[in-house]
Design a protein around this motif. Structure first.
Motif, short mmCIF file in Angstrom:
data_model
loop_
_atom_site.label_atom_id
_atom_site.label_comp_id
_atom_site.label_asym_id
_atom_site.label_seq_id
_atom_site.Cartn_x
_atom_site.Cartn_y
_atom_site.Cartn_z
N LEU A 7 0.83 -1.21 0.00
CA LEU A 7 0.00 0.00 0.00
C LEU A 7 0.87 1.26 0.00
O LEU A 7 0.54 2.24 -0.66
CB LEU A 7 -0.95 0.01 1.21
CG LEU A 7 -2.07 -1.01 1.16
CD1 LEU A 7 -2.86 -0.99 2.47
CD2 LEU A 7 -3.00 -0.72 -0.01
N ARG A 8 1.97 1.22 0.73
CA ARG A 8 2.88 2.38 0.73
C ARG A 8 3.47 2.58 -0.65
O ARG A 8 3.61 3.71 -1.12
CB ARG A 8 3.99 2.24 1.77
CG ARG A 8 4.83 3.52 1.85
CD ARG A 8 5.86 3.49 2.95
NE ARG A 8 5.29 3.67 4.25
CZ ARG A 8 5.19 4.84 4.89
NH1 ARG A 8 5.56 5.95 4.30
NH2 ARG A 8 4.69 4.89 6.11
N GLU A 9 3.80 1.50 -1.34
CA GLU A 9 4.35 1.61 -2.69
C GLU A 9 3.31 2.21 -3.64
O GLU A 9 3.64 3.06 -4.47
CB GLU A 9 4.82 0.24 -3.19
CG GLU A 9 5.41 0.26 -4.58
CD GLU A 9 6.62 1.19 -4.71
OE1 GLU A 9 6.80 1.75 -5.81
OE2 GLU A 9 7.36 1.37 -3.73
N LYS A 10 2.06 1.78 -3.51
CA LYS A 10 0.99 2.35 -4.34
C LYS A 10 0.87 3.85 -4.07
O LYS A 10 0.74 4.65 -4.99
CB LYS A 10 -0.33 1.65 -4.07
CG LYS A 10 -1.47 2.19 -4.90
CD LYS A 10 -2.77 1.46 -4.64
CE LYS A 10 -3.88 2.11 -5.45
NZ LYS A 10 -5.16 1.49 -5.23
N MET A 11 0.91 4.24 -2.78
CA MET A 11 0.84 5.66 -2.42
C MET A 11 2.00 6.42 -3.05
O MET A 11 1.81 7.49 -3.63
CB MET A 11 0.88 5.82 -0.90
CG MET A 11 0.92 7.26 -0.44
SD MET A 11 1.50 7.46 1.26
CE MET A 11 3.28 7.26 1.05
N THR A 12 3.21 5.86 -2.94
CA THR A 12 4.40 6.52 -3.46
C THR A 12 4.29 6.74 -4.97
O THR A 12 4.64 7.82 -5.47
CB THR A 12 5.66 5.68 -3.14
OG1 THR A 12 5.73 5.53 -1.72
CG2 THR A 12 6.92 6.34 -3.65
N GLN A 13 3.77 5.77 -5.68
CA GLN A 13 3.57 5.91 -7.13
C GLN A 13 2.56 7.01 -7.43
O GLN A 13 2.78 7.85 -8.30
CB GLN A 13 3.15 4.59 -7.74
CG GLN A 13 4.24 3.57 -7.77
CD GLN A 13 3.77 2.21 -8.27
OE1 GLN A 13 2.62 2.02 -8.60
NE2 GLN A 13 4.69 1.26 -8.32
N ARG A 14 1.44 7.01 -6.71
CA ARG A 14 0.40 8.03 -6.94
C ARG A 14 0.89 9.43 -6.58
O ARG A 14 0.47 10.41 -7.19
CB ARG A 14 -0.84 7.73 -6.10
CG ARG A 14 -1.72 6.65 -6.65
CD ARG A 14 -3.01 6.55 -5.88
NE ARG A 14 -3.91 7.64 -6.23
CZ ARG A 14 -5.01 7.93 -5.56
NH1 ARG A 14 -5.35 7.23 -4.50
NH2 ARG A 14 -5.78 8.93 -5.93
N ALA A 15 1.77 9.51 -5.58
CA ALA A 15 2.23 10.80 -5.05
C ALA A 15 3.54 11.24 -5.69
O ALA A 15 4.29 12.02 -5.10
CB ALA A 15 2.37 10.72 -3.54
N ASN A 16 3.83 10.76 -6.87
CA ASN A 16 5.02 11.18 -7.62
C ASN A 16 6.31 11.02 -6.81
O ASN A 16 7.15 11.90 -6.78
CB ASN A 16 4.87 12.62 -8.10
CG ASN A 16 3.69 12.79 -9.01
OD1 ASN A 16 3.49 11.99 -9.92
ND2 ASN A 16 2.87 13.79 -8.76
N GLY A 17 6.42 9.87 -6.13
CA GLY A 17 7.64 9.55 -5.41
C GLY A 17 7.68 9.99 -3.96
O GLY A 17 8.62 9.66 -3.25
N ARG A 18 6.69 10.72 -3.51
CA ARG A 18 6.67 11.15 -2.12
C ARG A 18 6.31 9.96 -1.23
O ARG A 18 5.32 9.29 -1.46
CB ARG A 18 5.68 12.30 -1.92
CG ARG A 18 6.16 13.57 -2.61
CD ARG A 18 5.18 14.69 -2.51
NE ARG A 18 5.22 15.31 -1.18
CZ ARG A 18 4.54 16.40 -0.87
NH1 ARG A 18 3.74 16.98 -1.76
NH2 ARG A 18 4.61 16.89 0.34
#
Length: 84
Positions: free
Chosen positions: A39-50
């Motif tokens: 889930l953190r990886e999905k968030m990171t992808q959606r958030a442009n690396g953040r």
């Protein structure tokens, strides 16, 4: 009202502040806890690396973290975004 998604962790004070601000605005949101690495990886992808939490999405707009959302609110831009 726009669809709101907020990625959080349970102990993050900025996450609690972001949810508090959204609650003050009467906004309904979906909270996604990112303790699971996938889930953190999905968030990171959606958030442009953040990788930090919270990461807030209103509709298709990536608002950013709590500081970003609070600044947007002070500038008068949050309410129109929530009203979409």
């Amino acid at each position: 009202m726009a669809k709101i998604e907020i990625y959080t962790t349970p102990t993050c004070p900025y996450c609690h502040a972001a949810k508090s601000l959204l609650n003050e605005k009467g906004a309904d949101y979906t909270e996604i806890t990112v303790l699971d690495p996938a889930l953190r990886e999905k968030m990171t992808q959606r958030a442009n690396g953040r990788r930090t939490v919270p990461q807030i999405f209103i509709g298709e707009t990536h608002v950013g973290g709590y500081d970003d959302m609070a600044a947007l609110d002070r500038a008068g831009g949050l309410d129109p975004l929530l009203a979409q």
